[in-house]
Write a protein that holds these residues in place. Sequence first.
Motif, PDB file in Angstrom:
ATOM      1  N   LEU A 163       0.827  -1.207   0.000  1.00  0.00           N
ATOM      2  CA  LEU A 163       0.000   0.000   0.000  1.00  0.00           C
ATOM      3  C   LEU A 163       0.860   1.255   0.000  1.00  0.00           C
ATOM      4  O   LEU A 163       0.524   2.249  -0.660  1.00  0.00           O
ATOM      5  N   SER A 164       1.971   1.219   0.708  1.00  0.00           N
ATOM      6  CA  SER A 164       2.881   2.366   0.719  1.00  0.00           C
ATOM      7  C   SER A 164       3.414   2.640  -0.682  1.00  0.00           C
ATOM      8  O   SER A 164       3.450   3.797  -1.140  1.00  0.00           O
ATOM      9  N   ALA A 165       3.819   1.586  -1.392  1.00  0.00           N
ATOM     10  CA  ALA A 165       4.327   1.738  -2.761  1.00  0.00           C
ATOM     11  C   ALA A 165       3.234   2.240  -3.693  1.00  0.00           C
ATOM     12  O   ALA A 165       3.469   3.086  -4.566  1.00  0.00           O
ATOM     13  N   LEU A 166       2.017   1.748  -3.523  1.00  0.00           N
ATOM     14  CA  LEU A 166       0.892   2.161  -4.367  1.00  0.00           C
ATOM     15  C   LEU A 166       0.617   3.656  -4.220  1.00  0.00           C
ATOM     16  O   LEU A 166       0.536   4.389  -5.213  1.00  0.00           O
ATOM     17  N   LEU A 167       0.497   4.129  -2.989  1.00  0.00           N
ATOM     18  CA  LEU A 167       0.163   5.529  -2.755  1.00  0.00           C
ATOM     19  C   LEU A 167       1.290   6.457  -3.201  1.00  0.00           C
ATOM     20  O   LEU A 167       1.043   7.563  -3.697  1.00  0.00           O
ATOM     21  N   GLU A 168       2.525   6.004  -3.050  1.00  0.00           N
ATOM     22  CA  GLU A 168       3.667   6.809  -3.498  1.00  0.00           C
ATOM     23  C   GLU A 168       3.630   6.985  -5.015  1.00  0.00           C
ATOM     24  O   GLU A 168       3.849   8.084  -5.538  1.00  0.00           O
ATOM     25  N   LYS A 169       3.346   5.917  -5.742  1.00  0.00           N
ATOM     26  CA  LYS A 169       3.295   5.994  -7.206  1.00  0.00           C
ATOM     27  C   LYS A 169       2.124   6.854  -7.681  1.00  0.00           C
ATOM     28  O   LYS A 169       2.245   7.598  -8.658  1.00  0.00           O
ATOM     29  N   ILE A 170       0.981   6.760  -7.013  1.00  0.00           N
ATOM     30  CA  ILE A 170      -0.168   7.576  -7.406  1.00  0.00           C
ATOM     31  C   ILE A 170       0.174   9.058  -7.285  1.00  0.00           C
ATOM     32  O   ILE A 170      -0.152   9.867  -8.160  1.00  0.00           O
ATOM     33  N   GLU A 171       0.862   9.414  -6.196  1.00  0.00           N
ATOM     34  CA  GLU A 171       1.239  10.813  -5.992  1.00  0.00           C
ATOM     35  C   GLU A 171       2.166  11.307  -7.109  1.00  0.00           C
ATOM     36  O   GLU A 171       2.033  12.426  -7.600  1.00  0.00           O
ATOM     37  N   ILE A 172       3.083  10.453  -7.539  1.00  0.00           N
ATOM     38  CA  ILE A 172       4.041  10.842  -8.579  1.00  0.00           C
ATOM     39  C   ILE A 172       3.373  10.944  -9.944  1.00  0.00           C
ATOM     40  O   ILE A 172       3.624  11.882 -10.707  1.00  0.00           O
ATOM     41  N   LEU A 173       2.482  10.011 -10.234  1.00  0.00           N
ATOM     42  CA  LEU A 173       1.933   9.897 -11.589  1.00  0.00           C
ATOM     43  C   LEU A 173       0.655  10.694 -11.810  1.00  0.00           C
ATOM     44  O   LEU A 173       0.271  10.932 -12.951  1.00  0.00           O
ATOM     45  N   LEU A 174      -0.018  11.092 -10.742  1.00  0.00           N
ATOM     46  CA  LEU A 174      -1.256  11.851 -10.885  1.00  0.00           C
ATOM     47  C   LEU A 174      -1.070  13.222 -10.257  1.00  0.00           C
ATOM     48  O   LEU A 174      -1.213  13.375  -9.044  1.00  0.00           O
ATOM     49  N   PRO A 175      -0.749  14.234 -11.058  1.00  0.00           N
ATOM     50  CA  PRO A 175      -0.414  15.549 -10.508  1.00  0.00           C
ATOM     51  C   PRO A 175      -1.548  16.202  -9.737  1.00  0.00           C
ATOM     52  O   PRO A 175      -1.305  17.014  -8.853  1.00  0.00           O
ATOM     53  N   PHE A 176      -2.798  15.868 -10.066  1.00  0.00           N
ATOM     54  CA  PHE A 176      -3.916  16.502  -9.371  1.00  0.00           C
ATOM     55  C   PHE A 176      -4.192  15.857  -8.010  1.00  0.00           C
ATOM     56  O   PHE A 176      -4.938  16.397  -7.194  1.00  0.00           O
ATOM     57  N   ALA A 177      -3.632  14.665  -7.751  1.00  0.00           N
ATOM     58  CA  ALA A 177      -3.902  13.956  -6.499  1.00  0.00           C
ATOM     59  C   ALA A 177      -2.961  14.457  -5.409  1.00  0.00           C
ATOM     60  O   ALA A 177      -1.750  14.294  -5.502  1.00  0.00           O
ATOM     61  N   PHE A 178      -3.531  15.085  -4.369  1.00  0.00           N
ATOM     62  CA  PHE A 178      -2.691  15.557  -3.268  1.00  0.00           C
ATOM     63  C   PHE A 178      -2.619  14.521  -2.149  1.00  0.00           C
ATOM     64  O   PHE A 178      -1.544  14.212  -1.653  1.00  0.00           O
ATOM     65  N   ALA A 179      -3.751  13.980  -1.758  1.00  0.00           N
ATOM     66  CA  ALA A 179      -3.781  12.980  -0.682  1.00  0.00           C
ATOM     67  C   ALA A 179      -4.511  11.737  -1.166  1.00  0.00           C
ATOM     68  O   ALA A 179      -5.454  11.817  -1.957  1.00  0.00           O
ATOM     69  N   THR A 180      -4.060  10.577  -0.711  1.00  0.00           N
ATOM     70  CA  THR A 180      -4.684   9.308  -1.084  1.00  0.00           C
ATOM     71  C   THR A 180      -4.839   8.443   0.162  1.00  0.00           C
ATOM     72  O   THR A 180      -4.026   8.514   1.087  1.00  0.00           O
ATOM     73  N   THR A 181      -5.882   7.626   0.177  1.00  0.00           N
ATOM     74  CA  THR A 181      -6.144   6.749   1.319  1.00  0.00           C
ATOM     75  C   THR A 181      -6.605   5.384   0.831  1.00  0.00           C
ATOM     76  O   THR A 181      -7.152   5.260  -0.270  1.00  0.00           O
ATOM     77  N   VAL A 182      -6.380   4.375   1.658  1.00  0.00           N
ATOM     78  CA  VAL A 182      -6.886   3.030   1.377  1.00  0.00           C
ATOM     79  C   VAL A 182      -7.561   2.506   2.641  1.00  0.00           C
ATOM     80  O   VAL A 182      -6.969   2.497   3.717  1.00  0.00           O
ATOM     81  N   ARG A 183      -8.812   2.105   2.476  1.00  0.00           N
ATOM     82  CA  ARG A 183      -9.560   1.478   3.568  1.00  0.00           C
ATOM     83  C   ARG A 183     -10.052   0.128   3.072  1.00  0.00           C
ATOM     84  O   ARG A 183     -10.618   0.026   1.980  1.00  0.00           O
ATOM     85  N   ALA A 196      -3.921   2.743   5.195  1.00  0.00           N
ATOM     86  CA  ALA A 196      -2.793   3.545   4.692  1.00  0.00           C
ATOM     87  C   ALA A 196      -3.282   4.872   4.140  1.00  0.00           C
ATOM     88  O   ALA A 196      -4.406   4.982   3.637  1.00  0.00           O
ATOM     89  N   CYS A 197      -2.425   5.900   4.274  1.00  0.00           N
ATOM     90  CA  CYS A 197      -2.741   7.203   3.701  1.00  0.00           C
ATOM     91  C   CYS A 197      -1.453   7.880   3.267  1.00  0.00           C
ATOM     92  O   CYS A 197      -0.358   7.496   3.689  1.00  0.00           O
ATOM     93  N   ARG A 198      -1.601   8.891   2.429  1.00  0.00           N
ATOM     94  CA  ARG A 198      -0.454   9.644   1.910  1.00  0.00           C
ATOM     95  C   ARG A 198      -0.754  11.132   2.033  1.00  0.00           C
ATOM     96  O   ARG A 198      -1.845  11.585   1.669  1.00  0.00           O
ATOM     97  N   ASN A 199       0.219  11.898   2.539  1.00  0.00           N
ATOM     98  CA  ASN A 199       0.105  13.345   2.732  1.00  0.00           C
ATOM     99  C   ASN A 199      -0.948  13.720   3.770  1.00  0.00           C
ATOM    100  O   ASN A 199      -1.506  14.817   3.749  1.00  0.00           O
ATOM    101  N   LEU A 200      -1.252  12.792   4.669  1.00  0.00           N
ATOM    102  CA  LEU A 200      -2.099  13.053   5.824  1.00  0.00           C
ATOM    103  C   LEU A 200      -1.371  12.538   7.061  1.00  0.00           C
ATOM    104  O   LEU A 200      -0.540  11.635   6.965  1.00  0.00           O
ATOM    105  N   ASP A 201      -1.685  13.116   8.210  1.00  0.00           N
ATOM    106  CA  ASP A 201      -1.140  12.592   9.452  1.00  0.00           C
ATOM    107  C   ASP A 201      -1.822  11.256   9.733  1.00  0.00           C
ATOM    108  O   ASP A 201      -3.011  11.201  10.044  1.00  0.00           O
ATOM    109  N   GLU A 202      -1.078  10.157   9.569  1.00  0.00           N
ATOM    110  CA  GLU A 202      -1.679   8.822   9.626  1.00  0.00           C
ATOM    111  C   GLU A 202      -2.364   8.556  10.960  1.00  0.00           C
ATOM    112  O   GLU A 202      -3.477   8.015  11.004  1.00  0.00           O
TER     113      GLU A 202
END
Length: 558
Positions: A163-183, A196-202
């Motif tokens: 999940l960490s690798a997934l969210l990191e790649k989404i941030e790099i490849l999708l310029p409009f995506a600032f934060a991502t989460t997985v539930r 997992a979350c990206r660019n949020l206080d986990e």
Amino acid sequence: MPGPLRVLIAEDRPADAELMIHELSRAGFEPMWARAETEQQYLSELERHPEVILADHTLPAFNASRALELLRESGLDIPMIVVSGSISEEVAVELVKQGASDYILKDRMARLGPSVKRALDEKNLRAEKRRAEESVMRNLERLKALHEINLAITSTLEIEKLLSALLEKIEILLPFAFATTVRLLNRDSGTLESLACRNLDEREWKAQQTKILRGRARRVVESKSPVIVRDIRTDPRTHNPSIYLAHGLVSYIGLPLMASGEILGVLGVYTRNAHDFSEDEIEFLRAVADQAAIAIHNAQLYDRIQKSNRVKDEFLSVISHELRTPVTVITGYAALMQEGTFGEVAPEMKPALDAVVCRASDLLGLVDSILEATMLETGSASVNPEAVDLLEFVQSLQATLRSPASGEIRVRWHFAPNLPVITTDRTKLRYILQGLINNAVKFTEKGAITISAEYLEGSGEVRFSVLDTGIGIPAAFIERIFDKFAQVDSSSSRPREGAGLGLYLVKKLTELLGGTIEVRSELGNGSCFTVTVPAQCPPPTAYGCNRPEKRSPVARAG
């Protein structure tokens, strides 16, 4: 194409400009036009993006060549037609080379309408070509992005790393995506677990997320379709919006994580500005979610298998330990009775007593094999290298080898008298060779078993071979011969007993010593097992000897 048309006319004579408009009207256009006499007026009108430009070849302030140059610098694709009272063919051709769509003499103005129609058609074709090329490039970029995401999320089966690798790649490849989460959905409790979350206080995000399936997430799960919210700050389904306000999150798209027709959870993508997700973006995010769902599904299966294996190994370890003591006692007392320690054994009792000793020894060997296999699986097996006189070792093995029960089997030994002293684990090497010899005896009814040992001075390795004339191995089973509990015949009525651990342990112990094992076999024509180990075992690691990278275990059918 006739209809409304925005026209820019670079012309210093109003009468000539009106004549051009008249011809356009005759051709069916409804021109809305502006006239420019100077370069500054021309540039100002270009900002309004006219659909076609009609330019006199020579103006008092600038000319058609300069107008074309300014048009190229603007980057706009606007057809320009040069209209002139007199112009040489050479000059006209040069203007076309510079980018003019056509040139028309003022005394032949009737050609203007058809020329404009043709220029607009060519512009539309160019636009369609650009759109097609952009679509192809966009698809290639997305395929590349999906490939990169796939490489990232399939590089591990650990769910947290995945999940960490997934969210990191989404941030790099999708310029409009600032934060991502997985539930992920917990099917037993029917709740959503925030993993997992990206660019949020986990910690904050997990603390504020309720496990109850409701709001946007519930809609995603129930509909199994994307849910889009342009402003989550004002969306009535937003539970505890403070975290979104604190991070300035505005737009949201939630996508179902689907695998094998079942929903696993929700992938959330947030933007910091109001964003209208296009159809292309939604389809791309769907593909990302589908890819992620398959990887998550595989990771969950792997985790369940690992937990099941751990439980199985713990069970086998406990049972084996509990069995070993009583079996050892039975074997010991039976051997004492066999030797007459408790009194003379009656002749009619001797066969039964011999059978008890034999079967108890076999059972003790099985328990030891299970214990050894469990230690290897859990990584607790270790190697104890020592100096081993290879000649003495082989002679000792030869002396203690029990003769096959069948008198139709000959055992032959081939080894040079000058075998060297090597450094290895004596006990494990003996177990390996004893296991191969026992396997040969077990599957050979008549013929010969040949055991050989040789030192390969060039590579600094020792090679042992066990060749038999037994039943051989089916080609389809060669690749599985070293698997744990593998049996060519796994039926309850199979003629030969065994748990299928012998060759598995041989292979694992060979690897532990830094060696390799090969098998050549043909059904009905016997088998040859070859073990090669280094003469100098590398220093032991946490789990035994280091295996040289140049060697890897192989199993080949001959």
